[in-house]
Structures are given as C-alpha cells and as structure tokens.
Design a protein around this motif. Structure first.
Motif, short mmCIF file in Angstrom:
data_model
loop_
_atom_site.label_atom_id
_atom_site.label_comp_id
_atom_site.label_asym_id
_atom_site.label_seq_id
_atom_site.Cartn_x
_atom_site.Cartn_y
_atom_site.Cartn_z
N GLY A 36 -0.02 3.93 9.55
CA GLY A 36 0.85 3.32 8.56
C GLY A 36 2.11 4.09 8.31
O GLY A 36 2.87 3.76 7.40
N ARG A 37 2.36 5.08 9.18
CA ARG A 37 3.59 5.86 9.00
C ARG A 37 4.68 5.20 9.84
O ARG A 37 5.02 5.66 10.93
CB ARG A 37 3.36 7.30 9.42
N THR A 38 5.14 4.13 9.31
CA THR A 38 6.07 3.30 10.10
C THR A 38 7.39 4.00 10.34
O THR A 38 8.00 3.85 11.41
CB THR A 38 6.31 1.97 9.37
N ASN A 39 7.89 4.77 9.39
CA ASN A 39 9.17 5.48 9.60
C ASN A 39 9.03 6.53 10.70
O ASN A 39 9.92 6.68 11.54
CB ASN A 39 9.62 6.16 8.29
N LEU B 110 1.89 4.69 13.80
CA LEU B 110 1.88 3.26 13.45
C LEU B 110 0.51 2.85 12.95
O LEU B 110 0.39 2.10 11.97
CB LEU B 110 2.28 2.42 14.65
N THR B 111 -0.52 3.33 13.58
CA THR B 111 -1.88 3.01 13.15
C THR B 111 -2.15 3.57 11.77
O THR B 111 -2.82 2.94 10.95
CB THR B 111 -2.89 3.55 14.15
N GLN C 88 -1.02 -3.21 16.63
CA GLN C 88 -1.29 -4.46 15.91
C GLN C 88 -2.41 -5.27 16.52
O GLN C 88 -2.82 -6.27 15.96
CB GLN C 88 -0.02 -5.32 15.82
N SER D 263 3.55 7.96 18.56
CA SER D 263 4.06 6.72 17.93
C SER D 263 2.91 5.78 17.55
O SER D 263 2.88 5.22 16.45
CB SER D 263 5.02 6.03 18.88
N ALA E 260 6.84 6.43 13.11
CA ALA E 260 6.70 5.72 14.38
C ALA E 260 8.05 5.20 14.84
O ALA E 260 8.37 5.20 16.05
CB ALA E 260 5.74 4.57 14.22
N ARG E 261 8.88 4.74 13.89
CA ARG E 261 10.21 4.24 14.27
C ARG E 261 11.06 5.34 14.88
O ARG E 261 11.73 5.13 15.92
CB ARG E 261 10.88 3.68 13.02
#
Length: 976
Positions: free
Chosen positions: A550-553, A547-548, A599, A543, A555-556
C-alpha cells in the motif's frame, strides 16, 4: 192438391182433378173398420143426392162403406189372435208416433220461414183474388223442399189424439228453433254489442249473448209448453165440434199456445216458492234458490274493488268472472291446493270479505281450508325434499381431509428425502485453509515453472561477455532525483538506485600510462550487463512489494527509476544481444503480468513479506471464486495457470459449495438459481458442469420440497385437523358436529362467495352422491327453519306448521342462498325449479290473512224458530176471542211456518253459499256469470219465439172458406 178430412180428424190429400168416386173409394179402403162405424145411412144419402160426384164404381164403394157400419161379431179365437197381434201393433204404433216429432219440427220450421209469403198469400185470398195453394217461398213449398220435393216420404196424416198432439207440439218447437238459432248466432257479437241494439232486437239477442244454452233451453221449453197448450186446446175444440183448421179451431189453437206458455210461467212462479218451502221444511241444510244466488252475487260484487260501480246502473260482474277465469291456477303447480276468489283475482275488497268471514262463525270452514292447503303445499314441496343425511357430508369431508393431509405429509417427506439425498454430495471436502493452500501450492508450482522459463530467457544476456557503461544510467537516475522533492527522495528512493553511480566512472589504464599532457591515461569503467538486469529485477521486486503494502508513493518513485533503467537498456544493449534482450524483456513482462502484478489475485496469493505469505490460506479461494460482475479475470487467470491441477478444481468446487452453504442457498431455491446465474462464468467451465447440474437439481428438489411443505401447511391451515379447526371453508365446516349441520351451512352462506364455497365443499368430495344429498338436506332443513311458522297458534289442525310464502320466496331469492341452491341442485335442477315455482305461486294466495281491516261482511244469521210460543199463543187467543176463524188460524200459522222456515233456511244458505263461493273460484265464477246483476233483467225476459208459429195459425184463419163452401165429401166422412 185436394184435402179431405178423414174420420179421425187427419187430412188426406189427393192430386188436383181426382174425381170424387175415386176419393171416396180410397177413403173407404183406408179407413174401413170400426173407425168408420159412425158413418151411416145419412152419409150414403148425402153422396147419393150428389150424382155429379159419383161414377160407375161409386155405388159399390158406398155399399162397402155401408157394410162397414155393421161389422160381424168376432169369435173367441179371433179375439185371442187380435190380442197377440195387438202387442206387436202397439210397438209399431209407438215407432209410428215417434216419427211425428221430426215431421212436426219440419213443418213448424217451414211455417216460420214461409210466414211472410203465407201472410201475403192470405191477404190476397181475403180480398177474393185467386191464389196458389203452394206459393213460391210459402210454407207448403218449403215443406216439400225439406222432403226433397217428395223424395223423402212424409208420415201418414195423424189419426189419433196422441199423434195430433205430438205433431202440434213438435211444430211449435220447430217454429221456435229458427229464431232461437238466429238469436244465438247474433249473440256472438258479444253482450255489450247486443245491449246497443234496438229494443226489439235486443230482446232476442241480449239473453242469447249472455247465456246461449240457457236462452235456448228457456225458449224451447216455452215453445214446448205453448205447443202442448195448443195441442190440448185443439183437441178440446175438436171434441166440441169445431171444424178442423176452422176459425174456431185455430182461435182455440192460438189461445191454447198462449195459455200453455203462460201456464209454464205460472208454474215457474208457483213452483219456486213451493220448492223453497219444501226445502226449508224437509231439507233446510240443502236449501238453495235464485234469491240465495243473487244475494251471494250481490255480496261479492259489492265488496269487489276491481268492479266499476256506476250510480243507478247494475254492477256488471263479467270483469270479475274474467279475472277469475284468467287468474293463476295454483293447483296446476300445487296439486290439491284450493285458492279462494281473492287469491285468484288479487282483489283487496274480496280479501277483506274473506278475512271477515274467516274470523266469524264460518271460521271452521276457512280453518279447514287452510289446513288442507297447508297440507297440499307440504305435499308439493316435500315431493322435492332430499333424502340425504346431513352427517354424510361431514363424514365425507372428514375422510377426504384426512386422506389429503396424509398425502400431503407423505409428499413432503418424500420431497425432503429426495432433497437430502441430492445435497449429501454438495458438502465441501476441504475447509477454507485447505482450499487456499491447495490453490497457492498449485500457483507456486506454476510460478516456479514460469520463473524457470524467465531465467532461461535471460540466460543469454546474463552469460554474455558484453559490458556496459553505467554512467548514463546513473545520470538518468540523477535526473529522476531532481524531479523529486527532498522528502520524497529521502523517504521513497530505494537504495539500489545508488548502484549505477558506484559502478561507473574513470580509472587508470592497466598498465598505467600518461597522455601527451602528462596526465594519466584513464579508461571508462564498464560493468557486465547482468549488473544492469540484476538491478532492474531488484527494483521491480521493491515496486511490487511497496504496491502490495500500500505504499503507492514509494512504488511510484521506484517505477520511475525502473522506467529510466529500461530506457537506458534500450540504448545500452549491444546489437548482437538485441533479440535475446527483447525476448527476455517479453518473458519478464509476461511473468510479471501472470504472477507479480499486485492487483491480481495470483500476485496477492503468492506475495510474501519476509518469507511469509501476506494473505492467509483461508482468504485465497474466495479471491478466485467471483460472480460475473466481480473480478472474474482472476478466476480465468487461475484456470489458465493451474486449471489442470486437480487441487485447483476441487478447491474451486469446494469454495462454490461453501458459498452456497454459507449463504443457506440450498434452502432458498430461487436465490440458488440466481446464484447459479450470477456465477455462470465459473460454472460454465466444463470442469464444473457436474457441480452446476447438482446445484440446479438441488434447487429444483428444494423448490419441490418447499411446495410440498407449503401445500401441507396450507392444507393444515385451511382444513385443520381433528384437534385444530381450519381457517378455510372445509375447515370451518368441519368444526361443527353432525348435530350442528345447519350452523355449518350458515357459515357457508355467510361467506364472501357462498356459491363458490359450496362448490368447494362438494368438489372437495368429488360430488359424492351421499355428500350432495346430505348438503341438500342441510339446506332444506335450514330453509324450513327460516320459512315455516313456528308459533303454537299457527299450527294447523293436523299439527303442521305452514310455510310462509314471502319468507320462502325471499329465502330462495336471497343471492347467497340462490347461489348455494343452484350449486346444490346442479345435477337435479327440476327439484329446485319446482320449489321456486311453488314459492312464486304462493305469493298471491291466502290474501285474506294479510288484511287487518275491520270485518266488513258481518256474521252468519242464526236460524230462527219457525214457530215461537208467542206466535202460537197470539194466533190461538185471536181464534178463541172469535177474531179469526179456525181455518184462518191454521192458514196463518202455516204461512208463518213457511215464511220463517224459508227465511231461516235462505239466510243460512246465503252464508254457506257465500263461504263456498269465496273458497271456490269456479263456483264463484259460475254464480257471478249466471247471476250477473247486469244480465238479470235480460235473462228474466222470454223472447216468446213461439209466437211466430201462432202467426202461421192466424193465416189459416184468414184463408178459411166462407160459410156455404164446405166440402161435402169431407162432411160426409167426418159427420157423426
């Protein structure tokens, strides 16, 4: 009182009731000697024939009186003694005679005051009524009162002609003094009021009001002449045998008084022309008479616009006299300046007259006056002229400019040196990569310690023998799968989520066996709990990585599986591991919050991809050095995790200094201070106190350097340099050389605020006396160039260019010039005040030069030849033809000579006196006052105050004894 006339004509008084013998004896004793030689036997016989007047001693007295008629002849020695004694007697006689003057004045005054009473008393006597010899209020009583009733002894009765004449003349003067004094006192009411009096009163008062001294002198001279005439006439009557104080004697007295006054008048009438002829012939250049004065007065009066002129009435010049008297006295301000009548009065008509005179034959007199006045003005103004040299101001300004420029340069250099020393320690030690590497290394160390602590927290769980069924976890993951779309499931589901499914299920027991239905007995497959915790660690790493990246989906979706796993563990962990599990979970959360949250700057710094850090070292330090409005928590997290690591402190300091230098804030002190304010959270950390102080000090020094440089630049810009003109007041002034000091001053006067500009110049040199004097001299020279005439025709005889009053006043009153002058003369204001007063006074002088009307006065008359050849020839031919006699010819020629001489001298005198009067206000005022046309008739009259005493003489005629009542004693003594 009994009066007896002595042999010398004097009156001797005896008290009432004195017997005749006593009176005769007293008279004989007093008048014994040669003066009684005329008294002879006839007198003795007369007395002898009147026995009623004789007493027992009378015979001896008469005998002595007779013996005196034949005195013995003196010897030679007696004559010598008499001569020696005579000198002393003469001096005594002079003193005695002088005493008759005040006595006569007193008697005259008594007679004029007591005249009304004496007239009444005379009238009563004439009717035959008994009257008093000394009536109350009469002259006799008043005379006693003036002598304090006899306390002051009277002079002896006059015994000689001189004494009688002195007494008589003094009586006339005393009698005239009272009415003259009364007229002068009444004349104080003023000329106009005197002219409104009745005719008789006006005759006395008007001339006294016009000219009290002249009136008194004229009247007293007439009284003296009348007294002298009366005295001479009385003596003549006495010589003719007229009885003393008799009708004939008194009549002669009155006629003599009138004749004396008339003689004086005739002498005045004849003396004037005779004097004119003598002056015209022998002193024509000094000729002056009444006609000259009146002609000049008329010329001035007729030309004066300020005098009211009424048809049929003489002009009253008194208003012009008052205007001259009250006019401005220019010489009080300008010593030696002589204003004219037009200047003093401001009369345009007189200015025109002067203009005409100065343009004619009298030009030289007016030119000389202009020269004298120009010189007087020059002297008056030059007394206030400064002694300075204009070059002194420029020299002082130049020296002060160079000094200030040098000081400014030194100050700038000193400030630059101070700033340079202060900023030498403000260079970063490490470059960006080095700063980032140090911070990352410190964070790695902190993260490693945190992971060790985390592993220790999970050790009890991982070493536990407890097993869990992972089938519910697989079911939970399947539930998450059902919530996803096929694409999301196929693209974003991590492969680790399949592990629970593989590690769960049923298996035959060991050893195998069958149940009652014959089915093989199975058991649930359980796994060590570390399989679950390990799976969770793998999912959280995936995750963070997504997230790092930029693959937010992705990671979600992973986080949804982590949540499902956490929910599973909450129920799957056995009770005996619950406490350790909670602690491990908390440690895990804390670790991830500190080091793995995508973040955060720490997580981003430590994040790796395939073993390589995602962030380069050069980008690390600036992530943590943020302004207060930025991600300041990253700095706080850094300092919490690795703040005690010197590598972090030095790297953060270097990053701050690099920021300051990259932004060039050291050269922008205001922005640097703003930077310090914005980064106050970082710089407030005690570990960076030194850095903050150094930067703040550098900001102050840079500001000081800026000020010094700006001051130096401003000075150079304003003051200029020896090679470059400046733009300021001093710089503009210094761009002119010493020879152009007036041009430099003009620049000051042309500035927006001339007074402030001059103040700047003088303050710049600290009001150096030589500089101030030089500035005054420049101002003075400029004033002269602007306010003096500069034409060849305006030069005076001595070569001086006169000041132009209007231009001088306008120059001084011009606001810019006035402001500069006030500043220049701040320490010596009286000089400027004097020049201003002179300029003000000059506004009303030389009015004649401002008129351009035609000449209204004419030119001076030329002096004719007293005898022309034609005149001589005509008179001679008439004589030769027998038409005239030789005497007539000579008389006619003499009259022609006198008339032409007087006319020529008088005409020239008028012209000269007119010029003098126009140029001399005091003379004009005197002439206008003495020759006032409105006063001439009054001044020509004689009030005849001497006639009052003649009225007193008339009373003596009225009181004279009738014939037959003569005094025998008086007759006996006085009969010759």
């Amino acid at each position: 009182m009994i009066e007896v006339e002595a042999p010398d004509g004097s009156i001797v008084e005896f008290p009432d009731g004195t017997d005749r013998g006593t009176m005769a004896a007293a008279m004989q004793k007093r008048f014994a000697g040669p003066s009684l030689s005329s008294v002879g036997a006839d007198a003795n016989r007369t007395l002898a024939q009147q026995p009623e007047v004789m007493d027992a001693n009378a015979g001896a007295d008469i005998a002595a009186l007779s013996a005196a008629a034949n005195p013995p002849v003196p010897s030679t020695m007696d004559r010598i003694k008499s001569a020696i004694m005579g000198g002393g007697t003469t001096l005594a006689n002079v003193a005695d005679q002088a005493a008759y003057v005040p006595a006569g004045i007193r008697r005259g005054l008594s007679k004029i005051v007591g005249l009304p009473v004496d007239l009444v008393n005379a009238g009563l006597s004439w009717t035959g009524l008994p009257v008093s010899q000394k009536p109350v209020g009469g002259s006799a009583q008043l005379d006693d009162l003036l002598r304090l009733n006899g306390a002051i002894p009277d002079v002896r009765p006059p015994s000689t002609a001189t004494e009688r004449m002195l007494t008589r003349g003094a009586e006339e003067i005393g009698a005239a003094a009272l009415p003259v004094g009364a007229a002068i006192h009444a004349g104080r009411m003023g000329v106009q009021a005197a002219r409104e009096l009745p005719v008789l009163a006006r005759m006395f008062v008007e001339p006294a009001a016009i000219n009290p001294a002249g009136f008194a002198g004229k009247e007293m001279a007439t009284a003296a002449a009348a007294g002298g005439g009366a005295a001479v006439a009385s003596e003549a009557a006495r010589a003719g045998g007229a009885k003393e104080h008799g009708a004939w004697a008194n009549t002669a007295d009155i006629l003599g008084a009138v004749g004396g006054a008339a003689g004086l008048g005739a002498a005045r009438m004849v003396g004037g022309p005779a004097k004119d002829i003598a002056q015209a012939i022998f002193q024509p250049d000094k000729f002056s008479n009444k006609n000259v004065t009146e002609a000049v007065v008329d010329r001035i009066a007729n030309n004066a616009d300020t005098l009211p002129k009424v048809e049929g009435k003489p002009v009253d010049t008194q208003p012009l006299v008052d205007a001259i008297t009250r006019g401005s006295q220019v010489d009080a301000v300008i010593p030696g300046f002589k204003d004219g009548v037009a200047d003093r009065t401001g009369d345009a008509g007189l200015a025109n007259l002067e203009y005409g005179r100065q343009s004619g034959p009298s030009a030289m007199r007016f030119t000389a006056r202009r020269t004298e006045n120009a010189a007087a003005v020059d002297r008056a103004i030059n007394r206030n002229a400064p002694d300075g040299n204009p070059a002194d101001l420029r020299a002082e300004l130049g020296l002060e400019r160079d000094r200030r420029l040098m000081d400014a340069s030194v100050q700038s250099q000193n400030a630059a040196d101070d700033f340079e020393r202060a900023t030498q320690s403000l260079h970063p030690v490490l470059v960006g990569e080095g700063r980032g590497a140090n911070i990352r290394a410190a964070l790695e160390g902190a993260s490693e310690q945190a992971r060790d602590m985390l592993a220790a927290a999970w050790t009890p769980i991982n070493r536990s023998s407890a097993h869990v069924d992972m089938a519910p976890l697989a079911s939970d993951f399947a539930g998450v799968r059902r919530g996803l779309s096929t694409a999301e499931a196929e693209r974003f589901r991590p492969p680790e989520v399949e592990i629970p499914q593989r590690l769960s299920g049923e298996r035959p027991v060991d050893p195998p066996r069958l149940d009652a239905q014959g089915e093989p007995v199975t058991e649930t497959i359980v796994q060590p709990i570390r399989e679950v915790t390990g799976l969770r660690s793998a999912l959280t790493d995936a995750s963070r990585e997504a997230l790092t990246a930029g693959r937010t989906n992705e990671a979600r979706i992973i986080d949804q599986h982590v949540t499902a796993l956490d929910n599973y563990l909450d129920n799957a962990v056995p009770p005996e591991l619950r406490v350790d599990y909670e602690a491990a979970r908390a440690a895990t959360v804390d670790y991830h919050d500190r080091f793995t949250r995508p973040q955060t700057a720490i997580a981003q710094t430590l994040d790796r991809t395939e073993g390589v850090y995602r962030q380069p070292d050069s980008a690390v330090a600036q992530k943590f050095v943020q302004a207060d409005e930025g991600r300041i928590d990253d700095f706080r997290a850094l300092m919490r995790e690795a703040g005690n690591d010197e590598r972090v402190v030095s790297s953060v300091r270097d990053q701050i200094l690099a920021d300051v230098r990259d932004r060039k804030l050291l050269d922008r002190p205001d922005q640097l201070r703003d930077y310090l304010t914005r980064y106050s959270t970082i710089l407030s950390d005690q570990r960076f106190d030194g850095t903050r102080q150094e930067l703040d000090n550098a900001a102050g020094l840079r500001a000081a350097l800026t000020r010094a440089q700006e001051a130096e630049t401003g000075l150079v810009r304003d003051l200029g340099t020896p090679d470059t003109p400046g733009r300021g007041t001093i710089g503009r002034y210094l761009q002119y050389g010493d020879e152009r000091s007036q041009d430099a001053l003009k620049g000051v006067l042309a500035s927006n605020k001339p007074g402030a500009a001059m103040d700047e110049l003088l303050s710049f040199v600290n009001n150096d006396p030589a500089a101030v004097a030089g500035a005054r001299k420049s101002f003075w020279d400029l004033m002269q160039s602007k306010t003096r005439s500069n034409g060849e025709t305006t030069r005076t005889l001595d070569g001086t260019q006169p000041w132009m009053p209007n231009k001088l006043k306008n120059f001084l009153d011009e606001p810019g010039n006035a402001a500069v002058a006030e500043r220049l003369y701040r320490g010596d204001p009286e000089h400027l005040s004097n020049v201003r007063r002179i300029a003000d006074e000059l506004q009303n002088v030389d009015l004649r030069s401002r008129t351009r009307v035609p000449n209204t006065s004419g030119t001076a008359q030329s002096i004719s030849q007293v005898l022309t050849p034609e005149t001589l020839q005509s008179r001679f031919y008439a004589y030769k033809r027998g038409q005239t006699s030789l005497g007539f010819m000579l008389t006619a020629l003499g009259s022609v000579v006198a008339r032409r001489a007087v006319r020529g001298a008088q005409g020239e005198a008028i012209e000269k006196l007119l010029d003098r009067a126009l140029l001399d206000p005091e003379l004009a005022a005197r002439l206008l006052s003495e020759g006032n046309p409105a006063n001439r008739a009054a001044l020509a009259r004689t009030a005849k105050t001497y006639l009052g005493n003649e009225a007193s003489t008339l009373t003596e005629i009225l009181t004279a004894k009738p014939p037959g009542e003569e005094d025998p004693i008086k007759d006996a003594i006085t009969k010759k």
